[in-house]
Design a protein around this motif. Structure first.
Motif, mmCIF file in Angstrom:
data_model
loop_
_atom_site.group_PDB
_atom_site.id
_atom_site.type_symbol
_atom_site.label_atom_id
_atom_site.label_comp_id
_atom_site.label_asym_id
_atom_site.label_seq_id
_atom_site.Cartn_x
_atom_site.Cartn_y
_atom_site.Cartn_z
ATOM 1 N N ILE A 89 1.216 -1.115 0.084
ATOM 2 C CA ILE A 89 0.159 -0.291 0.128
ATOM 3 C C ILE A 89 0.610 1.243 0.465
ATOM 4 O O ILE A 89 2.094 1.537 0.821
ATOM 5 C CB ILE A 89 -0.958 0.104 0.861
ATOM 6 N N ALA A 90 0.522 2.703 -0.354
ATOM 7 C CA ALA A 90 1.235 3.486 -0.532
ATOM 8 C C ALA A 90 -0.358 4.308 -0.569
ATOM 9 O O ALA A 90 -1.254 4.374 -1.324
ATOM 10 C CB ALA A 90 1.955 3.363 -1.917
ATOM 11 N N ILE A 91 0.339 5.673 0.415
ATOM 12 C CA ILE A 91 -0.892 6.835 1.387
ATOM 13 C C ILE A 91 -0.194 8.136 0.068
ATOM 14 O O ILE A 91 1.211 8.924 0.742
ATOM 15 C CB ILE A 91 -0.711 6.497 2.431
ATOM 16 N N PHE A 92 -0.711 8.265 -0.288
ATOM 17 C CA PHE A 92 -0.717 10.488 -0.328
ATOM 18 C C PHE A 92 0.013 10.827 0.435
ATOM 19 O O PHE A 92 -1.007 11.174 1.256
ATOM 20 C CB PHE A 92 -2.911 10.733 -1.150
ATOM 21 N N LYS A 93 0.533 12.222 -0.109
ATOM 22 C CA LYS A 93 1.419 12.779 1.191
ATOM 23 C C LYS A 93 1.578 13.979 0.019
ATOM 24 O O LYS A 93 2.731 13.803 -0.907
ATOM 25 C CB LYS A 93 2.922 12.299 1.751
ATOM 26 N N ASN A 94 1.193 15.184 0.910
ATOM 27 C CA ASN A 94 1.006 16.545 0.203
ATOM 28 C C ASN A 94 1.673 17.579 1.120
ATOM 29 O O ASN A 94 1.918 18.657 0.958
ATOM 30 C CB ASN A 94 -0.091 16.954 0.189
#
Length: 494
Positions: free
Chosen positions: A485-490
């Motif tokens: 899994i990979a989670i969006f980071k801003n």
């Protein structure tokens, strides 16, 4: 046949096999002489194209000639440039294609107490923070040895990620929402939420985002609060496996399915084989009352008006406009070129511009009306074709599709990728050479369409195959144990 003109209005054709310099090519009653050697999947000009004129493929512009092009010339990044602008204004011009309802086929799924249906009955370990990733891995490994053979349990898996602490702004909420979505996913018969104890996303805070849950299905463990979190975690997994083991497969209609649509490592055949096949599947599933979800917003740029005009009403149209322009604003806020696409692999495979890529990519959505537009982290609530905010990055896009509730992700590729995510990921090869070469990665060969197989009968075969996967047939990435899994980071990391 060495050339394919996709649409009657196209002024370029796609090479189906490598072409030698000087080779005479026949198409539509005319003869062309290849100016240079051209690899398969690339484009050759069918007639003279003056500098500044539009280059047409799929019946739409894919860019502008940056130099004079002669018939027989190779058309690629050296003589084609994007014709796209920045933030645009759009007008709703409905072009709705009525898909006639058809009877839903059946599959063997797991009916949950809340009425949802899962296609796997797994026990998941979801860490609240990256600090306990290895602990989760050790718990899953030991629990598999002790409880993995329980009847009806399809596996015990952990989903590691690097976040959950030291995040600022919306990043922590984004992490919490994606993790909460995964906890709620019906492919999980039961879930252990594993925390550390001192993280920003501690169990108490996470529960506020998670909301209501079944305490028999979801349990929590704070590693700092016990002497041996591995032993305690394995014990809790035993309880959860006992609960999940009560579920058995039963007949369910395909209208219950939510299928994600994704591509990666696209090539010049993606918009000719695999993506149209997935689009035909999408139309077939929505006709059965099911749901499909199309993401990768940057890879809609250049083909967005096709989707906008298929919006079921003005409200969905306006949400689609915000989806597109919102992502462009995100690029601009970080001083990035909006159209810095396609990738080196895409270009090697024959894709020359973002329009070229997008017009192929969006074919995964078929021809159905767009019924809803979802923000990043939203869950599907409307049947039919949904658009979902997310980047093109394979890991982030597949994760947000799973978080939205997708049971399976159909992943088309011309270059090949081993990636797998939290839900079964079906790799659809755009060409038979890739399918034969990487059988340990690929699940279905859409390259058959280049060998004369017709789309309609191949769609029949593909629908039946996907129902087999929904009924328990493992994908290649599942067999290999690839579950990322990979989670969006801003924002800022402390």
């Amino acid at each position: 046949m060495s050339l394919l003109q996709i649409h009657a209005n196209d002024n370029v054709a796609v090479t189906l096999v490598p072409v030698a310099a000087g080779e005479v090519l026949a198409i539509n009653g005319q003869s062309l002489q290849a100016a240079v050697a051209v690899d398969k999947g690339h484009k050759v000009a069918l007639r003279n194209i003056a500098k500044g004129q539009k280059i047409i493929k799929y019946g739409f512009p894919i860019g502008i000639a940056s130099a004079d092009i002669k018939a027989g010339d190779w058309v690629h990044t050296h003589n084609l440039t994007t014709g796209l602008g920045e933030i645009l204004e759009y007008e709703y011009k409905p072009e709705l294609n009525e898909i006639m309802p058809i009877a839903a086929k059946m599959f063997q799924g797991y009916r949950r107490p809340d009425g949802k249906v899962g296609i796997r009955n797994e026990v998941w370990i979801v860490p609240t923070v990256g600090c306990v990733n290895k602990n989760a891995e050790l718990i899953a490994r030991q629990a598999t040895l002790e409880y993995g053979s329980i009847a009806n349990i399809d596996g015990i898996y952990e989903f590691k990620h690097p976040y959950g602490c030291s995040q600022m702004g919306d990043d922590q909420l984004t992490t919490q929402r994606i993790l909460a979505d995964l906890v709620a996913h019906p492919n999980a018969g039961a879930v252990l939420v594993l925390g550390l104890g001192c993280e920003n996303n501690n169990i108490g805070e996470f529960k506020k985002i998670l909301g209501d849950y079944n305490p028999d299905r979801v349990k929590f463990l704070e590693a700092q609060s016990v002497e041996d979190e591995i032993a305690e975690g394995v014990r809790i997994i035993g309880e959860l496996a006992g609960y999940a083991g009560q579920f058995a497969r039963q007949e369910c209609p395909a209208s219950e399915l939510i299928i994600g649509l994704k591509c990666g490592g696209s090539d010049g055949f993606s918009g000719i084989t695999a993506n149209p096949l997935v689009g035909a599947f999408s139309d077939r599933l929505t006709a059965m009352g099911g749901t499909t979800v199309l993401s990768e917003v940057p890879e809609m740029f250049g083909a967005e008006t096709i989707l906008m005009n298929r919006a079921v009403n003005q409200e969905v149209f306006e949400k689609t406009v915000q989806l597109i322009n919102g992502f462009k604003e995100y690029f601009a806020a970080h001083n990035q070129t909006i159209y810095e696409n396609p990738s080196p692999g895409n270009k090697k495979g024959g894709i020359s511009s973002l329009e070229d890529k997008s017009l192929g990519c969006t074919q995964k959505g078929g021809t159905s009306s767009v019924t809803d537009v979802l923000n990043y982290g939203d869950r599907v609530k409307t049947k039919g074709l949904n658009l979902l905010s997310g980047p093109g990055n394979d890991g982030v896009a597949t994760t947000v599709l799973a978080a939205a509730g997708c049971h399976i992700i159909l992943f088309t590729t011309g270059r090949g990728t081993p990636l797998g995510t939290v839900v079964p990921t079906v790799k659809v090869a755009t060409n038979s050479e890739l399918f034969s070469k990487k059988r340990n990665w690929m699940d279905f060969d859409a390259g058959q369409l280049l060998a004369g197989v017709k789309l309609e009968p191949l769609t029949d075969v593909f629908v039946d195959y996907i129902l087999e996967v929904a009924s328990g047939r493992p994908t290649q990435s599942e067999k290999m144990g690839f579950r990322e899994i990979a989670i969006f980071k801003n924002g800022v990391t402390l």
